[in-house]
Design a protein around this motif. Structure first.
Motif, PDB file in Angstrom:
ATOM      1  N   THR A   1      -3.701   3.769  -2.535  1.00 35.45           N
ATOM      2  CA  THR A   1      -3.997   2.486  -3.157  1.00 35.45           C
ATOM      3  C   THR A   1      -3.519   1.342  -2.275  1.00 35.45           C
ATOM      4  OG1 THR A   1      -1.893   2.529  -4.368  1.00 35.45           O
ATOM      5  CG2 THR A   1      -3.831   3.431  -5.493  1.00 35.45           C
ATOM      6  N   ARG A   2      -4.092   0.169  -2.525  1.00 37.31           N
ATOM      7  CA  ARG A   2      -3.654  -1.044  -1.831  1.00 37.31           C
ATOM      8  C   ARG A   2      -3.863  -2.233  -2.756  1.00 37.31           C
ATOM      9  NH1 ARG A   2      -5.835  -5.130   1.618  1.00 37.31           N
ATOM     10  NH2 ARG A   2      -7.929  -4.226   1.602  1.00 37.31           N
ATOM     11  N   LEU A   3      -2.872  -3.105  -2.821  1.00 38.27           N
ATOM     12  CA  LEU A   3      -3.002  -4.304  -3.627  1.00 38.27           C
ATOM     13  C   LEU A   3      -3.944  -5.294  -2.955  1.00 38.27           C
ATOM     14  CD1 LEU A   3       0.672  -5.041  -4.782  1.00 38.27           C
ATOM     15  CD2 LEU A   3      -1.182  -4.044  -6.124  1.00 38.27           C
ATOM     16  N   GLU A   4      -4.753  -5.966  -3.747  1.00 44.60           N
ATOM     17  CA  GLU A   4      -5.630  -6.999  -3.222  1.00 44.60           C
ATOM     18  C   GLU A   4      -4.805  -8.206  -2.771  1.00 44.60           C
ATOM     19  OE1 GLU A   4      -8.842  -6.831  -2.650  1.00 44.60           O
ATOM     20  OE2 GLU A   4      -8.932  -4.775  -3.414  1.00 44.60           O
ATOM     21  N   ALA A   5      -5.262  -8.855  -1.717  1.00 50.24           N
ATOM     22  CA  ALA A   5      -4.526  -9.986  -1.157  1.00 50.24           C
ATOM     23  C   ALA A   5      -4.329 -11.091  -2.184  1.00 50.24           C
ATOM     24  CB  ALA A   5      -5.250 -10.522   0.068  1.00 50.24           C
ATOM     25  N   ASP A   6      -5.351 -11.376  -2.988  1.00 54.75           N
ATOM     26  CA  ASP A   6      -5.221 -12.440  -3.986  1.00 54.75           C
ATOM     27  C   ASP A   6      -4.166 -12.109  -5.032  1.00 54.75           C
ATOM     28  OD1 ASP A   6      -7.091 -14.024  -2.775  1.00 54.75           O
ATOM     29  OD2 ASP A   6      -8.749 -13.449  -4.084  1.00 54.75           O
ATOM     30  N   VAL A   7      -4.069 -10.826  -5.392  1.00 54.22           N
ATOM     31  CA  VAL A   7      -3.049 -10.405  -6.348  1.00 54.22           C
ATOM     32  C   VAL A   7      -1.652 -10.667  -5.781  1.00 54.22           C
ATOM     33  CG1 VAL A   7      -2.044  -8.413  -7.536  1.00 54.22           C
ATOM     34  CG2 VAL A   7      -4.529  -8.696  -7.452  1.00 54.22           C
TER      35      VAL A   7
ATOM     36  N   TYR B   1      -1.778  -3.099   7.894  1.00 54.85           N
ATOM     37  CA  TYR B   1      -2.485  -4.345   7.580  1.00 54.85           C
ATOM     38  C   TYR B   1      -1.700  -5.512   8.167  1.00 54.85           C
ATOM     39  CZ  TYR B   1      -4.754  -1.146   4.374  1.00 54.85           C
ATOM     40  OH  TYR B   1      -5.427  -0.077   3.843  1.00 54.85           O
TER      41      TYR B   1
ATOM     42  N   SER C   1       1.919  -0.491  -5.747  1.00 55.60           N
ATOM     43  CA  SER C   1       0.559  -0.705  -5.253  1.00 55.60           C
ATOM     44  C   SER C   1      -0.486  -0.044  -6.145  1.00 55.60           C
ATOM     45  CB  SER C   1       0.419  -0.171  -3.823  1.00 55.60           C
ATOM     46  OG  SER C   1       0.530   1.243  -3.797  1.00 55.60           O
TER      47      SER C   1
ATOM     48  N   THR D   1       0.834  -1.192   0.000  1.00 56.70           N
ATOM     49  CA  THR D   1       0.000   0.000   0.000  1.00 56.70           C
ATOM     50  C   THR D   1       0.871   1.244   0.000  1.00 56.70           C
ATOM     51  OG1 THR D   1      -1.761   1.172   1.208  1.00 56.70           O
ATOM     52  CG2 THR D   1      -0.113   0.028   2.530  1.00 56.70           C
TER      53      THR D   1
END
Length: 438
Positions: free
Chosen positions: A48-54, A80, A328, A27
């Protein structure tokens, strides 16, 4: 280093590569006010924050491609915390042995409040249950109040000092991370200006002396706090001019603030002062900063002065060859956080074998990819470009003397394994005139 890690390193070197590393910006959100960082909470940027699945897909791809190290960064990644711990475990399952993350320290505020020690112990125990190898905590100044004012984190230094032995008991030995800036020494370095001196020579001598004293104070201070590992981030400040030349940051930890701006002449004196203190404090503190890399960085700047010093060979940074940054904002791959015009696309789709094994980027000072590139370069050249390494030995024997000493020192440091304490008896070998104490 494990036998498997050694074998993988040898295999990489034989292919004109080095063990890969991936820096994943989870993030760009942050809760601190650091003036030297464009991601501070007051900055007007899109968060912004990257999705966990990504991120899990990135880690799986990294494991399949043989990446050996991954760093989870921000912004502030521990906003997080539960996600970071899950991702650390996922990286371990993907076969990545060197896993790192860190913090601005906000979780260490409130050390005078009831339950602080229990809260820190719970966090340390959870982190210790993961395959995390290194955990860093940022500290900007040898003067606690200055650091706290810069970060906007009151009383955080006391909290860090309280937390360190709790982490040690859990089996984690945190590293202190100094982002070099003009407030390292507090007012003594902050209030230093050229106009107060009769000549450039007098100013640069005073500059060297004050930063030498500041670094000395910093390393002594963090050792008293209980840190056993330290790293220094060289100052990085770039301007996006909108042209196609030069750098354009993806990683917004750059800022145009004066606190991280230095002239080329100042940088030479700055790195000379740092090198002197790395040498001084190595006998009891595991300092990652390699003297050989500092040597080439100093020479690189000296060669561009009005009265240049002798030119020396320097290694190209392996960012974009073996090391990569994931932003991110879009989840894409970049050679590093500062080459934002070179979007390499999604990491799972990247063909690492198609990349040029002989990099030539020397555009920035930052140590993140530059220092390990410099350390690996003599080995790669000896295997694949022997004439180049022989020429370098002839023209710059000082580099090879420092490089060999760095390798011995890294071995004595256990390769900076943050899950093991320092072997002080081995570090003492590096005292110039016998073992030193802090």
């Amino acid at each position: 280093m494990t036998l498997l890690s050694v074998l993988k390193t040898v295999t990489c070197l034989a292919k004109d590569r080095v063990p890969g590393q991936l820096v994943i910006q989870i993030t760009n959100q942050c809760n601190a006010t650091c003036p030297q960082c464009g991601m501070r909470k007051t900055a007007d940027i899109r968060r912004t924050r990257l999705e966990a699945d990504v991120i899990r897909q990135l880690l799986d791809a990294a494991g399949e491609k043989g990446v050996q190290a991954v760093s989870f960064t921000g912004g502030e990644p521990l906003l997080y915390l539960d996600l970071v711990m899950e991702l650390i475990s996922h990286a371990g399952r993907a076969g990545i042995p060197y896993i790192r993350t860190g913090t601005n320290g906000f979780l260490f505020c409130g050390s005078r409040q009831p339950g602080f020690r229990d809260r820190i112990k719970a966090m340390a125990d959870k982190l210790a249950a993961t395959p995390l190898r290194n955990f860093w905590i940022s500290l900007d100044s040898a003067v606690p109040k200055v650091h706290e004012q810069m970060r906007g984190l009151p009383d955080v230094v006391r909290g860090i000092e309280t937390a360190i032995p709790i982490f040690h008991d859990a089996g984690i030995f945190p590293s202190v991370n100094l982002g070099i800036n003009r407030l390292v020494g507090g007012p003594s370095t902050r209030d230093l200006h050229r106009k107060g001196f009769s000549s450039d020579t007098a100013y640069l001598e005073a500059f060297y002396q004050r930063f030498h004293a500041a670094f000395d104070r910093f390393f002594r201070q963090v050792t008293r706090m209980g840190f056993t590992i330290a790293n220094t981030c060289y100052p990085m400040s770039i301007e996006d001019t909108g042209s196609e030349d030069g750098l354009q940051a993806v990683y917004a930890a750059t800022a145009g603030e004066a606190v991280v701006r230095f002239t080329r002449e100042e940088k030479v004196a700055l790195y000379q002062a740092l090198a002197a203190n790395v040498t001084r404090h190595r006998p009891y503190l595991r300092i990652f900063t390699p003297l050989s890399a500092l040597h080439t960085l100093i020479a690189q700047h000296q060669a561009l002065l009005p009265s240049p010093g002798p030119a020396v060979e320097t290694a190209g940074c392996r960012g974009g060859t073996d090391y990569f940054f994931i932003g991110s904002d879009d989840g894409h791959t970049y050679p590093c956080g500062y080459r934002g015009r070179e979007d390499l696309g999604p990491f799972p789709d990247l063909d690492l074998h198609a990349l040029n094994p002989v990099p030539d980027c020397r555009q920035c000072d930052w140590e993140c990819f530059r220092d390990p590139s410099e350390l690996f370069s003599p080995l790669l050249d000896a295997l694949h470009r022997p004439k180049r390494v022989l020429k370098r030995i002839s023209h710059d024997p000082r580099f090879f003397s420092l490089w060999q000493k760095d390798l011995r020192y890294y071995a004595a440091c256990g390769y900076f394994n943050g899950r093991k304490p320092s072997a002080l008896s081995r570090l003492a070998w590096f005292a110039p005139t016998g073992p030193k104490t802090c």
